[in-house]
Design an enzyme around this catalytic site. Structure first.
Site, short mmCIF file in Angstrom:
data_model
loop_
_atom_site.label_atom_id
_atom_site.label_comp_id
_atom_site.label_asym_id
_atom_site.label_seq_id
_atom_site.Cartn_x
_atom_site.Cartn_y
_atom_site.Cartn_z
N GLU A 151 124.81 17.88 19.60
CA GLU A 151 124.58 19.17 20.25
C GLU A 151 125.67 20.15 19.85
O GLU A 151 126.85 19.87 20.00
CB GLU A 151 124.60 18.97 21.78
CG GLU A 151 124.43 20.28 22.52
CD GLU A 151 124.78 20.19 24.01
OE1 GLU A 151 124.96 19.08 24.54
OE2 GLU A 151 124.92 21.26 24.62
N CYS A 390 141.33 10.94 44.12
CA CYS A 390 142.52 11.40 43.40
C CYS A 390 143.38 12.30 44.29
O CYS A 390 144.07 11.79 45.16
CB CYS A 390 142.13 12.07 42.09
SG CYS A 390 143.46 11.96 40.88
N HIS A 513 139.03 8.11 39.67
CA HIS A 513 137.82 8.94 39.84
C HIS A 513 136.58 8.08 39.62
O HIS A 513 136.05 8.02 38.51
CB HIS A 513 137.81 10.06 38.79
CG HIS A 513 138.83 11.12 39.00
ND1 HIS A 513 138.61 12.22 39.79
CD2 HIS A 513 140.09 11.24 38.51
CE1 HIS A 513 139.69 12.98 39.78
NE2 HIS A 513 140.60 12.41 39.01
N GLU A 515 133.64 8.65 40.31
CA GLU A 515 132.44 9.46 39.99
C GLU A 515 132.10 9.44 38.50
O GLU A 515 130.95 9.63 38.12
CB GLU A 515 132.60 10.90 40.49
CG GLU A 515 133.67 11.76 39.83
CD GLU A 515 135.05 11.65 40.48
OE1 GLU A 515 135.35 10.62 41.11
OE2 GLU A 515 135.86 12.60 40.32
N1 GLN Z 1 147.23 16.91 41.15
C1 GLN Z 1 147.22 15.50 41.37
C2 GLN Z 1 147.98 14.75 40.28
O1 GLN Z 1 148.22 15.28 39.25
C3 GLN Z 1 145.81 14.97 41.49
C4 GLN Z 1 145.03 15.03 40.22
C5 GLN Z 1 143.56 14.94 40.40
O2 GLN Z 1 143.03 15.07 41.50
N2 GLN Z 1 142.85 14.71 39.32
O3 GLN Z 1 148.32 13.61 40.45
#
Ligand code: GLN
Length: 542
Positions: A151, A390, A513, A515
Site C-alpha cells: 500500500e 501502560c 500494551h 491491545e
Molecule cells: N509515558 C509513560 C512512559 O513513558 C507511559 C508510556 C505509554 O503509555 N505508552 O513510561
C-alpha cells in the site's frame, strides 16, 4: 476440509498487489487492501503486506497521535503507522519493521551507504539509487509469501510519493504480467441531484498514467454501491474492463468490508489476474470464520469509558479494536464513551459514572493525568471493572500510593521531577538517552505470571506482550505497595508488568500494551476479562 495447496509455492514466486489512492486521503485504502488480503488468505494463500509511508520521518515513533492516530508497535519494537495494525488484524500475521517503508528509512540508508563509499564514486540519485532501495525492500518483505500487498500511503500526485510510484513503474517492467496488479482506490461522490460523479476518478487515473502507471483494478469508495452506468463510465475513461471496477460502499464496521468486496467478486478477479485461479480453494470450502464472527447476532451492549486526552478514535484505535474483538467473542456490542481526561465537565463525569467499565489508556506528558487519577480512584473505590494500560498502569500505582498507602505527593518522575515519592521512575537504561526516536523499551517481552492471580487466570501462564515506555515502577516502593494490598502479579526480574487488587471485581493494570496483539477471533485476555467482569456483575445485579 480445504484440499487446495496452501502456503508458499516457490515455482510460482511472489505475486504483488500494489494499492494506490486517488482524490483524497482517508478513503480507507488500507482497509480495502487488507480486506483483499483477507479474502486471498481465506482462499488458501499466504499473504503479507508492506505499507509505504512517504514521509521523511524514519518511523512513526515521534509522531503525535492527534495528527496521525496511534503509534502502533510491532513485536520487534518497530513504531509504525496504525495501518500496519489493520494488516495484522485482518491477515492475522505478525509483521516487522521491514514491512514499513518510509522515505526517512530509505534515504537514511542510501545516505549512510554513500558516506561509507559504497557507491564507488558515483553520483547518488533518486533514480536509480533510492528507487532500487525501495524495490529491494519490497522484494525482501515479500520473499517466501504467495502474495504481498503493497500500500502506497498518501494520494497520487503528492510530491512525497513520487519516488515510490517511480519504483512501481520500474517494478512493472521487471515482473511478469501475471505477477503484478495495480489497484487504485478513489472517491466517487454524489452530486446535489443524486448522481454518482466519476470525474475525480478520471482525473486521478490521468495523474497515475502521466507517470507511466496504468491501474488494473479500480475501487470506488462511495456511500452506496456503484451503479452499472457509473462502472461503465469509469471503465471507458480509465481504460479498464467494466468487470475490473468495484464498489466499496460505506459499511457500519470495517470488518464488513471483506464481505462487501467479496460480493462483487473482487477476490476472484484479482486471483484470476494473478494466475492463481487453479490453486484456489473452491468457494464452498473456504475459511468462513471471519464472516461467521462479524455477522453474528449480539445479545446486549456494554458501555466502556475511555479516559484519554484525544477525542479522535484513531488515537486509541487498537484499544477500540481490542474491545470489539472481546465483544465479538462474547456476543455483545461494546460502546466506547470518550471521557476527556483534561476537562472533566459534568457531561463527561456523567459518562464516566454511567459506564460499565473504565479504561485508562497509554499516554505521554502531564496533561490529563489528574482526570485519569480521579477516574482510577472512582473505579477502585466503587468496584467498577478497570483496565489500565501502560500510563494507565503507572497512574494506578500513583493513585494507590497516594490514597491507600498515604504517600502524599507520590507521582511519576515523568510529571514531577522533585516528587517526594517517585513511585514511577525512569528505566535505568533511559538515563542517558538523548534521541527520541526508537529509544524507549519497545516490542515483545515475556512476562512471568504469578500462579493463582487474576493475570494467571486470564493468560493461563506466562504472556508475551508488546511494550512502549520509558518509565516503570520504582523497585524501592514495591514492598511498601504490596504490603498495603497491591499485587504485582506479572514481572520480568524486578520490573513490574501487571498489577491487580484481589478484593476488587476486576482491577488490572498492565505496563505492556495488550491491545496490539488482539485479533478478531483471538481477543486479548485482559480485554476479555474486562467484559466478563461486566457481564458477571450485570448477572449479579439483574
Ligand atoms: N509515558 C509513560 C512512559 O513513558 C507511559 C508510556 C505509554 O503509555 N505508552 O513510561
Amino acid at each position: 476440509m480445504p484440499t487446495a495447496p496452501t502456503g508458499y509455492d516457490p515455482t510460482l514466486g511472489e505475486k504483488f498487489i500494489f494499492v494506490t489512492g486517488g482524490v483524497m486521503s482517508g478513503l480507507g485504502k488500507g482497509i480495502t487492501a487488507a480486506s483483499t488480503g483477507r479474502l486471498l488468505a481465506n482462499a488458501g494463500f499466504d499473504v503479507t503486506a508492506v505499507k509505504i509511508d512517504p514521509y521523511l520521518n524514519v518511523d512513526a515513533g515521534t509522531m503525535n497521535p492527534f495528527q496521525h492516530g496511534e503509534v502502533y508497535v510491532l513485536k520487534d519494537g518497530a513504531e509504525v503507522d496504525l495501518d500496519l495494525g489493520n494488516y495484522e488484524r485482518f491477515l492475522d500475521i505478525d509483521m516487522t519493521s521491514d514491512h514499513n517503508v518510509t522515505t526517512g528509512k530509505t534515504y537514511q540508508h542510501v545516505i549512510e551507504k554513500e558516506r561509507a563509499g559504497d557507491y564507488l564514486g558515483n553520483t547518488v540519485q533518486i533514480i536509480p539509487h533510492v528507487t532500487d532501495d525501495i524495490k529491494r525492500r519490497i522484494r525482501e518483505a515479500a520473499a517466501g509469501h504467495d502474495v504481498c500487498i503493497v500500500e502506497v500511503g498518501g494520494t497520487v500526485g503528492d510530491i512525497e510519493g513520487m519516488p515510490f510510484l517511480e519504483a512501481l513503474r520500474q517494478f512493472v517492467h521487471e515482473q511478469d504480467d501475471d505477477d503484478f496488479l495495480l489497484t487504485h482506490v478513489t472517491l466517487v461522490p454524489y452530486s446535489k441531484n443524486g448522481e454518482q460523479k466519476t470525474k475525480p476518478t478520471q482525473h486521478s487515473v490521468k495523474e497515475l498514467r502521466s507517470i507511466g502507471l496504468q491501474p488494473d483494478v479500480l475501487v470506488g469508495r462511495c456511500e452506496d454501491h456503484l451503479d452499472p452506468e457509473t462502472k461503465e463510465k469509469i471503465a471507458l475513461f480509465c481504460d479498464v474492463p467494466t468487470d475490473a471496477v468495484f464498489s466499496n460502499p460505506d459499511v457500519e464496521d470495517v470488518y464488513h468490508v471483506p464481505l462487501t468486496v467479496e460480493e462483487e467478486g473482487l477476490d476472484e478477479y484479482v486471483m484470476g489476474r494473478l494466475g492463481l485461479a487453479d490453486r484456489v480453494i473452491p468457494k464452498a470450502e473456504r475459511d468462513n470464520r471471519w464472516r461467521d464472527l462479524v455477522t453474528q447476532e449480539t445479545r446486549g451492549e456494554v458501555e466502556v469509558a475511555l479516559v484519554g486526552k484525544y477525542a479522535l478514535e484513531d488515537a486509541y484505535l487498537s484499544i477500540h479494536e481490542a474491545l470489539k474483538h472481546a465483544g465479538l467473542e462474547r456476543g455483545v456490542e461494546v460502546d466506547v464513551q470518550w471521557v476527556d481526561a483534561e476537562e472533566m465537565s459534568p457531561d463527561h463525569e456523567r459518562r464516566l459514572r454511567g459506564a460499565d467499565a473504565v479504561i485508562v489508556p497509554g499516554g505521554f506528558g502531564v496533561r490529563g493525568t489528574d482526570g485519569k487519577l480521579e477516574a482510577i480512584r472512582y473505579a477502585r473505590e466503587e468496584g467498577v471493572p478497570f483496565l489500565g494500560l501502560c500510563l494507565g498502569f503507572q497512574l494506578a500505582v500513583v493513585e494507590f500510593a497516594r490514597n491507600v498507602s498515604g504517600l502524599t505527593g507520590a507521582n511519576s518522575s515523568e510529571f514531577a521531577e522533585g516528587t517526594p515519592h517517585p513511585v514511577i521512575d525512569l528505566l535505568p537504561e533511559q538515563y542517558h538517552v538523548e534521541d527520541m526516536g526508537g529509544t524507549m523499551r519497545l516490542g515483545a517481552y515475556e512476562t512471568t505470571v504469578e500462579p493463582g492471580t487474576l493475570a494467571a487466570e486470564l493468560y493461563g501462564g506466562n504472556c508475551v506482550e508488546r511494550h512502549r515506555h520509558r518509565y516503570e515502577v520504582n523497585p524501592e516502593y514495591i514492598d511498601r505497595l504490596e504490603s498495603d494490598g497491591l499485587v504485582f502479579s506479572g514481572r520480568v526480574n524486578n520490573r513490574m508488568e501487571t498489577l491487580e487488587l484481589p478484593e476488587h471485581p476486576y482491577f488490572l493494570g498492565t505496563q505492556f500494551h495488550p491491545e496490539f496483539r488482539s485479533r478478531p477471533g483471538r481477543a486479548s485476555p485482559p480485554f476479555l476479562g474486562l467484559l466478563d467482569a461486566v457481564l458477571d456483575r450485570a448477572e449479579v445485579t439483574a
